[in-house]
Design a protein around this motif. Structure first.
Motif, mmCIF file in Angstrom:
data_model
loop_
_atom_site.group_PDB
_atom_site.id
_atom_site.type_symbol
_atom_site.label_atom_id
_atom_site.label_comp_id
_atom_site.label_asym_id
_atom_site.label_seq_id
_atom_site.Cartn_x
_atom_site.Cartn_y
_atom_site.Cartn_z
ATOM 1 N N UNK A 154 -4.173 79.167 42.686
ATOM 2 C CA UNK A 154 -4.996 78.033 43.100
ATOM 3 C C UNK A 154 -6.302 78.018 42.316
ATOM 4 N N UNK A 155 -6.591 76.893 41.703
ATOM 5 C CA UNK A 155 -7.850 76.685 40.993
ATOM 6 C C UNK A 155 -8.593 75.576 41.728
ATOM 7 N N UNK A 156 -9.640 75.949 42.478
ATOM 8 C CA UNK A 156 -10.304 75.003 43.374
ATOM 9 C C UNK A 156 -11.576 74.416 42.783
ATOM 10 N N UNK A 157 -11.817 73.162 43.129
ATOM 11 C CA UNK A 157 -13.057 72.470 42.759
ATOM 12 C C UNK A 157 -13.639 71.856 44.027
ATOM 13 N N UNK A 158 -14.928 72.074 44.254
ATOM 14 C CA UNK A 158 -15.595 71.486 45.417
ATOM 15 C C UNK A 158 -16.070 70.080 45.071
ATOM 16 N N UNK A 159 -15.655 69.117 45.891
ATOM 17 C CA UNK A 159 -16.091 67.724 45.753
ATOM 18 C C UNK A 159 -16.690 67.308 47.092
ATOM 19 N N UNK A 160 -17.936 66.852 47.125
ATOM 20 C CA UNK A 160 -18.537 66.450 48.412
ATOM 21 C C UNK A 160 -17.631 65.497 49.185
ATOM 22 N N UNK A 161 -17.547 65.702 50.505
ATOM 23 C CA UNK A 161 -16.657 64.920 51.348
ATOM 24 C C UNK A 161 -16.717 63.421 51.129
ATOM 25 N N UNK A 162 -17.922 62.808 51.139
ATOM 26 C CA UNK A 162 -18.000 61.349 50.978
ATOM 27 C C UNK A 162 -17.516 60.859 49.616
ATOM 28 N N UNK A 163 -17.382 61.773 48.637
ATOM 29 C CA UNK A 163 -17.015 61.355 47.281
ATOM 30 C C UNK A 163 -15.546 61.586 46.945
ATOM 31 N N UNK A 164 -14.836 62.349 47.796
ATOM 32 C CA UNK A 164 -13.465 62.738 47.439
ATOM 33 C C UNK A 164 -12.562 61.525 47.253
ATOM 34 N N UNK B 89 -4.166 72.853 40.901
ATOM 35 C CA UNK B 89 -5.550 72.389 41.026
ATOM 36 C C UNK B 89 -5.777 71.792 42.417
ATOM 37 N N UNK B 90 -6.886 72.177 43.020
ATOM 38 C CA UNK B 90 -7.203 71.775 44.392
ATOM 39 C C UNK B 90 -8.610 71.204 44.466
ATOM 40 N N UNK B 91 -8.763 70.072 45.160
ATOM 41 C CA UNK B 91 -10.075 69.518 45.469
ATOM 42 C C UNK B 91 -10.319 69.656 46.962
ATOM 43 N N UNK B 92 -11.507 70.148 47.312
ATOM 44 C CA UNK B 92 -11.877 70.242 48.732
ATOM 45 C C UNK B 92 -13.395 70.162 48.858
ATOM 46 N N UNK C 269 -5.238 67.813 47.421
ATOM 47 C CA UNK C 269 -6.539 67.309 47.846
ATOM 48 C C UNK C 269 -6.626 67.382 49.367
ATOM 49 N N UNK C 270 -7.822 67.673 49.886
ATOM 50 C CA UNK C 270 -8.055 67.531 51.326
ATOM 51 C C UNK C 270 -8.810 66.228 51.529
ATOM 52 N N UNK C 271 -8.205 65.330 52.313
ATOM 53 C CA UNK C 271 -8.792 64.016 52.565
ATOM 54 C C UNK C 271 -9.174 63.878 54.030
ATOM 55 N N UNK C 272 -10.283 63.203 54.299
ATOM 56 C CA UNK C 272 -10.673 62.849 55.654
ATOM 57 C C UNK C 272 -9.537 62.004 56.240
ATOM 58 N N UNK C 273 -9.039 62.374 57.429
ATOM 59 C CA UNK C 273 -7.779 61.782 57.875
ATOM 60 C C UNK C 273 -7.730 60.253 57.999
ATOM 61 N N UNK C 274 -8.826 59.527 58.320
ATOM 62 C CA UNK C 274 -8.669 58.078 58.435
ATOM 63 C C UNK C 274 -8.415 57.339 57.125
ATOM 64 N N UNK C 275 -8.662 57.983 55.984
ATOM 65 C CA UNK C 275 -8.441 57.291 54.709
ATOM 66 C C UNK C 275 -7.082 57.593 54.104
ATOM 67 N N UNK C 276 -6.330 58.505 54.720
ATOM 68 C CA UNK C 276 -5.025 58.886 54.167
ATOM 69 C C UNK C 276 -4.098 57.676 54.063
ATOM 70 N N UNK C 277 -4.059 56.842 55.108
ATOM 71 C CA UNK C 277 -3.130 55.711 55.124
ATOM 72 C C UNK C 277 -3.375 54.731 53.982
ATOM 73 N N UNK C 278 -4.637 54.574 53.579
ATOM 74 C CA UNK C 278 -4.922 53.635 52.492
ATOM 75 C C UNK C 278 -4.269 54.090 51.191
ATOM 76 N N UNK C 279 -4.190 55.401 50.981
ATOM 77 C CA UNK C 279 -3.520 55.935 49.792
ATOM 78 C C UNK C 279 -2.005 55.899 49.966
ATOM 79 N N UNK C 280 -1.534 56.252 51.164
ATOM 80 C CA UNK C 280 -0.087 56.252 51.426
ATOM 81 C C UNK C 280 0.504 54.864 51.210
ATOM 82 N N UNK C 281 -0.160 53.843 51.750
ATOM 83 C CA UNK C 281 0.359 52.483 51.685
ATOM 84 C C UNK C 281 0.396 51.950 50.255
#
Length: 409
Positions: free
Chosen positions: A56-66, A28-31, A83-95
């Motif tokens: 791959x089973x993809x679902x479209x999720x608006x960028x600001x909502x992902x 499952x993929x969100x983009x 999931x494809x994430x806007x790069x500046x928010x990746x660290x908040x999930x990683x940490x």
């Protein structure tokens, strides 16, 4: 007749239970990519057709909502595999320990080698020396200008501004209040887009996010505030998102704007004048080349059911042949070994690819949204004239100091 029907049904059942189809696992993929020309669509189709182990089973999720949707999915224990994430928010999930550590998988990868990626994009996926994301694409900012307006005002369209002083002088000459034309446009909206557009000026001045209470930082913000104050830039920049700034450019109300490569497809179809791109002008006497880094990263949430399948798709999409397709929608490859041959918008491609080399990641930091919010407030205060730039940034610095004391940039 009945015998033939029974044989046909038996054949159908046997086909349904063949090893290949029985073993196919769904990833499952969100983009957020809605343009059918985006490379993800051809990539999904080719990946699914090239092998039978994963689909791959993809679902479209608006960028600001992902990010918000992913937080909810993590809380409920029902996460997508990829999931494809806007790069500046990746660290908040990683940490927070909510992403899968991809370090070992990357070390065995054929296509994903850290040394072939531009520094900015690759840094966006790192946290404490571990790899939690792989860049999918990259973008940055450049100066887009109306060559016809340059000619009409006696400016050389083949010699765009290269420094802040030249930018300011050109913008002053290009503005025409009688025709509602401003010399320069940018997004200072109270949101991440505004910070994204201002950070290059901060870095070009020799400032940094960790030292906002310095003369360099104040000078960078004052440069924008002065343009609004003297009418070179519109007061509306505090409310305009990036696409709206580009709208003013295409409508002929802004002679120059900060612009990302994602705008190229509509500039080509909607702009009724000769437009060109240039590298961002640098601060006089500093000559520090800098731009902001945008783009999306591939991440695998912790708890994903198909980690290996998700990574196989990341690898597939990291193949230079696939990444070459990204430029069709203004998506730059995050790797230095991918050079598009005979690209659409060749002049723009050359400019953006060169600018990407000096593009800096926002953070990475787990509390980047809080850091960004403090900067946004300072920008709004300075550009509306509520507070001088240095005071607004000094107050922002006080909000950011305890965050950085806990976790430095």
């Amino acid at each position: 007749m009945l015998k033939q029907l029974a044989l046909a049904l038996a054949g159908t059942v046997c086909f349904a239970l063949t090893p290949a189809s029985a073993q196919t696992k769904t990833v499952t993929l969100w983009h957020p990519f809605t343009l059918e020309t985006d490379m993800i669509y051809g990539g999904i189709k080719s990946f699914n057709e090239s092998q039978s182990e994963y689909k791959i089973d993809a679902r479209i999720v608006p960028g600001p909502q992902i990010a918000t949707e992913l937080i909810k999915a993590i809380a409920t224990g029902s996460v997508p595999d990829l999931v494809t994430l806007d790069n500046p928010v990746v660290a908040s999930f990683s940490a927070q320990g909510t992403l899968t550590d991809l370090t070992d998988l990357v070390s065995k990868s054929t296509y994903i080698k850290p040394n072939v990626y531009f520094e900015g994009p690759w840094a966006s996926g790192l946290w404490k020396s571990k790899i939690y994301a792989v860049p999918r694409d990259a973008n940055t900012l450049a100066l887009c200008y109306n060559a016809d307006m340059f000619k009409a005002k006696g400016l050389d369209p083949n010699n765009p501004p290269k420094t802040w002083s030249e930018l300011s002088a050109a913008a002053e000459k290009l503005k025409d209040p009688a025709k509602n034309v401003y010399g320069f446009g940018f997004s200072a909206v109270q949101g991440e887009e505004g910070v994204f557009q201002w950070l290059p000026f901060l870095h070009q001045a020799g400032g940094s996010v960790s030292k906002l209470n310095t003369p360099e930082a104040a000078e960078a913000l004052k440069f924008w505030a002065d343009m609004v104050k003297n009418g070179t830039a519109s007061k509306d920049v505090i409310n305009q998102r990036q696409y709206e700034v580009t709208n003013t450019f295409m409508a002929g109300n802004s002679a120059m704007v900060l612009c990302g490569p994602w705008e190229l497809p509509r500039l080509q179809t909607d702009a009724k004048f000769d437009w060109k791109l240039a590298l961002l002008p640098v601060k006089d006497g500093k000559n520090i080349k800098a731009s902001a880094l945008g783009g999306y990263d591939w991440v695998v949430p912790k708890g994903a059911q198909q980690v290996n399948g998700a990574f196989k798709f990341i690898e597939f999409m990291s193949n230079p042949k696939i990444l070459n397709e990204g430029w069709a929608t203004g998506r730059l490859a995050p790797r230095n070994d991918v050079v598009v041959q005979n690209p659409l918008w060749p002049q723009a491609y050359s400019i953006y690819r060169e600018q990407l080399q000096s593009a800096r990641a926002r953070g990475p930091h787990p509390q980047w949204p809080d850091i960004s919010k403090a900067i946004q407030t300072a920008m709004q205060e300075a550009l509306t004239g509520t507070k001088p730039a240095d005071q607004a940034l000094a107050e922002a610095a006080k909000k950011i100091e305890p965050i950085l004391a806990k976790t430095p940039l």
